[in-house]
Design an enzyme around this catalytic site. Structure first.
Site, PDB file in Angstrom:
ATOM      1  N   SER A 137      56.895  34.642  33.980  1.00 11.58           N
ATOM      2  CA  SER A 137      55.983  33.731  35.067  1.00 11.58           C
ATOM      3  C   SER A 137      56.556  32.005  34.162  1.00 11.58           C
ATOM      4  O   SER A 137      56.039  31.274  33.899  1.00 11.58           O
ATOM      5  CB  SER A 137      54.769  34.530  35.552  1.00 11.58           C
ATOM      6  OG  SER A 137      54.061  33.020  36.442  1.00 11.58           O
ATOM      7  N   TYR A 150      46.637  36.751  32.903  1.00  8.52           N
ATOM      8  CA  TYR A 150      48.192  36.394  33.208  1.00  8.52           C
ATOM      9  C   TYR A 150      48.807  35.382  32.522  1.00  8.52           C
ATOM     10  O   TYR A 150      50.188  36.161  32.086  1.00  8.52           O
ATOM     11  CB  TYR A 150      48.216  36.235  34.639  1.00  8.52           C
ATOM     12  CG  TYR A 150      49.734  36.651  34.633  1.00  8.52           C
ATOM     13  CD1 TYR A 150      50.126  37.343  35.693  1.00  8.52           C
ATOM     14  CD2 TYR A 150      50.365  35.364  34.949  1.00  8.52           C
ATOM     15  CE1 TYR A 150      51.098  37.732  35.983  1.00  8.52           C
ATOM     16  CE2 TYR A 150      51.385  35.515  36.166  1.00  8.52           C
ATOM     17  CZ  TYR A 150      51.609  36.643  36.492  1.00  8.52           C
ATOM     18  OH  TYR A 150      53.282  36.619  36.847  1.00  8.52           O
ATOM     19  N   LYS A 154      51.936  36.563  29.560  1.00  8.10           N
ATOM     20  CA  LYS A 154      53.394  35.652  30.254  1.00  8.10           C
ATOM     21  C   LYS A 154      54.464  34.739  29.183  1.00  8.10           C
ATOM     22  O   LYS A 154      55.459  34.882  28.770  1.00  8.10           O
ATOM     23  CB  LYS A 154      53.587  34.706  31.816  1.00  8.10           C
ATOM     24  CG  LYS A 154      53.512  36.106  32.684  1.00  8.10           C
ATOM     25  CD  LYS A 154      54.149  37.147  32.590  1.00  8.10           C
ATOM     26  CE  LYS A 154      53.951  38.670  34.046  1.00  8.10           C
ATOM     27  NZ  LYS A 154      55.114  39.445  33.780  1.00  8.10           N
TER      28      LYS A 154
END
Length: 245
Positions: A137, A150, A154
């Protein structure tokens, strides 16, 4: 890009980018092995693509290994792995919980590493070759509020992608990360449905839109294909120009 005679394992295949990728590759001739937790989603995938499906809870390391060993078993292990399974829990640094951190890191990072390991072991045993596409991401490149775990997951997967490319290259296995911008999956719609949050992001996209799952699926197909035979250890940003601004 023709994938006839090829087979691909896709994790998180029951929805979002994983589902879109399965449908696209199936249309281009690939045999699909879809892994996900949702049995209803897997049934839909099988009906749409003819996929072989495996139900597994990727928050559990033992389930990841079981599912991947089943997917890669048989006379000829699958040619490609798309590590798409993922989740997000919106927590800031100050509000981060042990449960939220563990859930995000276990699914987004640990499960992807285990899946890649099982794929690579099977491919090496079969003589090598193959491609791993890790879906990351732009959150691993820019700081977004309430995305601390998150982003860590990533960015960590992109670092692991480079290590995998170095270690698995001698076996003929390419490893690439694909880093989408906001992609209008159910998960992203929940996070970005408020115009107060989404509009400042939208204006940073030169093409003036967020990605659709099919946009990302086409980019995944590109890095899996033989046309990308010299691409490994790289991060492909599928971001509508976001990181360029």
């Amino acid at each position: 890009m023709d994938f006839k005679g090829k087979s691909v394992v896709i994790t998180g295949a029951s929805k979002g980018i994983g589902y879109a990728t399965a449908c696209l590759l199936a249309k281009r001739g690939a045999k699909i092995v879809g892994i996900a937790r949702s049995e209803d989603g897997l049934a839909k995938l099988a009906a749409e693509t003819g996929a072989r499906t495996i139900a597994a809870d990727f928050s559990k390391a033992s389930d990841v290994r079981r599912a991947m060993q089943e997917a890669m078993g048989g006379e000829a292990p699958c040619d490609y792995l798309v590590n798409c399974a993922g989740t997000n829990i919106l927590e800031s640094v100050l509000d981060m919980t042990d449960e939220g951190c563990e859930a995000v890191l276990n699914l987004n990072l640990r499960a992807a590493l285990i899946a890649a390991q099982e794929f690579a072991k099977a491919r090496v045993a079969a003589g090598g070759g193959g491609v791993i596409a890790n879906i990351t991401s732009i959150a691993g490149h820019r700081g977004f509020e309430a995305h601390v775990c998150y982003a860590a997951s990533k960015a960590g997967l992109e670092g692991a992608t480079r290590v995998m490319a170095k270690e698995l290259g001698p076996h003929g296995i390419r490893v690439v990360a694909v880093a989408p911008t906001i992609t209008l999956t159910d998960l992203a719609i929940e996070a970005w449905s408020d115009p107060v949050n989404s509009q400042p992001m939208m204006v940073r996209h030169p093409i003036n839109r967020f990605a659709e799952p099919e946009d990302v699926a086409r980019s995944i197909a590109m890095v899996l294909s033989d046309d990308a035979a010299m691409v490994t250890g790289s991060v492909l940003s599928v971001d509508g120009g976001f990181l360029a601004v």
